[in-house]
Design a protein around this motif. Structure first.
Motif, short mmCIF file in Angstrom:
data_model
loop_
_atom_site.label_atom_id
_atom_site.label_comp_id
_atom_site.label_asym_id
_atom_site.label_seq_id
_atom_site.Cartn_x
_atom_site.Cartn_y
_atom_site.Cartn_z
N ILE A 200 62.92 7.43 63.13
CA ILE A 200 63.65 6.86 64.27
C ILE A 200 64.88 7.72 64.50
N LEU A 201 65.02 8.23 65.73
CA LEU A 201 66.10 9.18 66.05
C LEU A 201 66.84 8.76 67.31
N PRO A 202 68.13 9.12 67.42
CA PRO A 202 68.82 8.94 68.70
C PRO A 202 68.12 9.80 69.76
N GLN A 203 68.13 9.30 71.01
CA GLN A 203 67.41 9.89 72.13
C GLN A 203 67.47 11.43 72.20
N GLN A 204 68.68 11.99 72.11
CA GLN A 204 68.80 13.44 72.32
C GLN A 204 68.06 14.23 71.24
N ALA A 205 68.23 13.85 69.98
CA ALA A 205 67.51 14.50 68.89
C ALA A 205 66.02 14.22 68.99
N LYS B 211 59.32 17.71 70.86
CA LYS B 211 58.89 19.08 71.17
C LYS B 211 58.44 19.79 69.89
N LEU B 212 59.20 19.59 68.81
CA LEU B 212 58.81 20.17 67.52
C LEU B 212 57.39 19.73 67.15
N CYS B 213 57.11 18.45 67.34
CA CYS B 213 55.79 17.90 66.99
C CYS B 213 54.70 18.46 67.91
N ARG B 214 55.01 18.59 69.21
CA ARG B 214 54.02 19.16 70.14
C ARG B 214 53.70 20.59 69.75
N ARG B 215 54.72 21.33 69.31
CA ARG B 215 54.53 22.73 68.96
C ARG B 215 53.89 22.91 67.58
N ASN B 216 54.02 21.88 66.72
CA ASN B 216 53.51 21.98 65.35
C ASN B 216 52.69 20.74 65.00
N ALA C 80 69.49 0.61 71.48
CA ALA C 80 68.67 0.89 72.66
C ALA C 80 68.53 2.39 72.89
N ASP C 81 69.40 3.19 72.28
CA ASP C 81 69.33 4.65 72.40
C ASP C 81 68.32 5.27 71.44
N HIS C 82 67.76 4.47 70.54
CA HIS C 82 66.86 5.04 69.52
C HIS C 82 65.41 5.17 70.02
N VAL C 83 64.73 6.19 69.49
CA VAL C 83 63.31 6.40 69.75
C VAL C 83 62.60 6.41 68.40
N GLY C 84 61.54 5.61 68.28
CA GLY C 84 60.81 5.53 67.01
C GLY C 84 59.48 6.26 67.11
N PHE C 85 59.15 7.04 66.08
CA PHE C 85 57.89 7.78 66.05
C PHE C 85 57.05 7.33 64.85
N ILE D 84 66.93 21.68 68.42
CA ILE D 84 67.82 21.80 67.25
C ILE D 84 67.06 22.15 65.97
N PHE D 85 65.72 22.10 66.01
CA PHE D 85 64.94 22.32 64.78
C PHE D 85 64.63 23.80 64.60
N HIS D 86 65.31 24.43 63.65
CA HIS D 86 65.18 25.86 63.40
C HIS D 86 65.19 26.06 61.89
N GLN D 87 64.34 26.98 61.41
CA GLN D 87 64.24 27.29 59.98
C GLN D 87 63.83 26.08 59.16
#
Lengths: 265, 265
Positions: free
Chosen positions: A34-39, A45-50, A109-114, A156-159
């Motif tokens: 569960i992450l804040p919206q922006q992250a 996108k990280l998941c779509r790419r990987n 309300a700003d959170h997104v759960g995966f 923001i996900f690098h390395q």
């Protein structure tokens, strides 16, 4: 335990707060982030790419009970992502600050759960084919290794390195093991590499010393077989967590959500 | 050249058999891979598992004129995957055996054709943002490197390395370059890594000696920025081509299909 729905009700009432291994075998279990919206945008996108390392099964934006593909995954309407896992890890700036039986106070309300796929499902299939992983037979945790293979960057996900799980198999059955696990595309699918030369390709430091889980011996007629592993997204959060303002929530390892679904495509 | 459709007609009549760089800028150009059905299944899975390196735009099964998402990509009904590229490479067991202006005789009902994204599209966007890649300004081919990062295996595809393209940029603009290329998800999207330390992470042998394309100097205030590259699927075919019975067909490098679409999502 009679049904996933009654098991989730027990979790919701905090009457089951322990691990879920062996609970209602055959039903898909899912990891949580569960992450804040922006992250969350970067993470998606990280998941779509990987997709092999980070397979998203479903997500919920701002509403803790409303999952994408809800009816395919969960049969009842009382589902709540904040309460239906047995235990939650609460993170701040990438650091674990608390473990709780629900995350009602932390969710905003700003959170997104995966919901993220996990390999329990294909382990079931291997067991049914007479190819039970050695760690399952011995009742130990699977060996997991941090690699020098990095996820394709996103936002923001690098390395962020792949974490892989390793199960030893005889060379003669590796093709069968690949075929059995291949259809489980939302649970890492077929192995990403295998054999002793894969240890070098993946940059694994020491096959006898897994970074997570328990060590396992590899017999003379066996080779290591490597799958992508659900610890990868968690390690990604530790790697870039200092860049994420606000609370991040994961399940406590081993304490998964049990779905009604028996297969997720 | 007035339109993609008239350009494709010229290719079909074998009146244009040369490269397509600079032809109808703004229109998406696509790479080609045509495989026998059985290998095509493995290849499609490889692409699903590695969408950054191998982005499938469309495919056609058994019918050379019928693409998935046809109307979004191509405006006219005369499209034929066997004739509308300027030039084709014909492979047998992974070896290039012939270059031809069409593949009408080689195509069979058992073949599956894939259109694969290429980075020309995001180069246009970079140019329009005043961030033209140095190789574009100099009129040289982009530098491409074979890495020690391997695709997640799928079916017959095992031990297939990523090929990356490299464009030098000043550190201060790297975030902007990432943002500009990020939406082009079907054309490799944002860089997969950057910086001189990425050379080690990717296992690039010598930054001055690209395995494909032309070398390019990196100024003192610049760093290398690496994107996934459309040569990856071609190298995958050379790597496992000996396992594929029947003819495999690709476009001749630089000789792409010009689509009516200006953006592919």
């Amino acid at each position: 335990m009679t049904s996933p729905s009654s098991f989730r009700a027990l979790c919701r009432q905090e009457l089951h707060t322990g691990p879920t291994s062996g609970i209602l075998p055959g039903h898909v279990q899912a990891n949580l982030l569960i992450l804040p919206q922006q992250a969350a945008e970067s993470f998606e996108k990280l998941c779509r790419r990987n997709p092999v390392a980070c397979p998203i099964i479903s997500k919920t934006v701002g509403h803790p009970g409303k999952l994408e593909h809800h009816s395919r995954l969960i049969n009842d309407e009382s589902f709540d992502i904040r309460t239906d896992f047995p235990k939650y890890n609460i993170y701040n700036r990438g650091k674990l600050i608390e473990q709780k039986n629900n995350c009602v106070n932390e969710w905003t309300a700003d959170h997104v759960g995966f919901l993220i796929g996990c390999s329990f499902s294909f382990e079931d299939a291997l067991i049914q084919a007479g190819l039970a992983p050695k760690n399952v037979i011995r009742g130990t945790n699977v060996s997991m290794f941090v690699t020098t293979k990095y996820l394709d960057s996103a936002g923001i996900f690098h390395q962020c390195p792949y974490v892989v799980s390793m199960r030893p198999y005889k060379v003669a059955v590796v093709e069968t093991v690949r075929e059995i696990t291949s259809p489980f595309e939302k649970m890492h699918g077929e192995p990403l590499d295998w054999g002793f030369d894969a240890v070098g390709r993946l940059g694994i430091r020491d096959l006898r010393k897994p970074e997570y889980g328990d060590p396992i011996d590899i017999a003379e007629d066996e080779i290591p077989v490597f799958w992508a592993c659900g610890v990868t997204p968690q390690l990604a959060i530790s790697t870039v967590g200092h860049l994420i303002p606000g609370v991040v929530i994961g399940h406590t390892p081993g304490h998964m959500l049990v779905l009604d679904a028996t297969q997720v495509v």
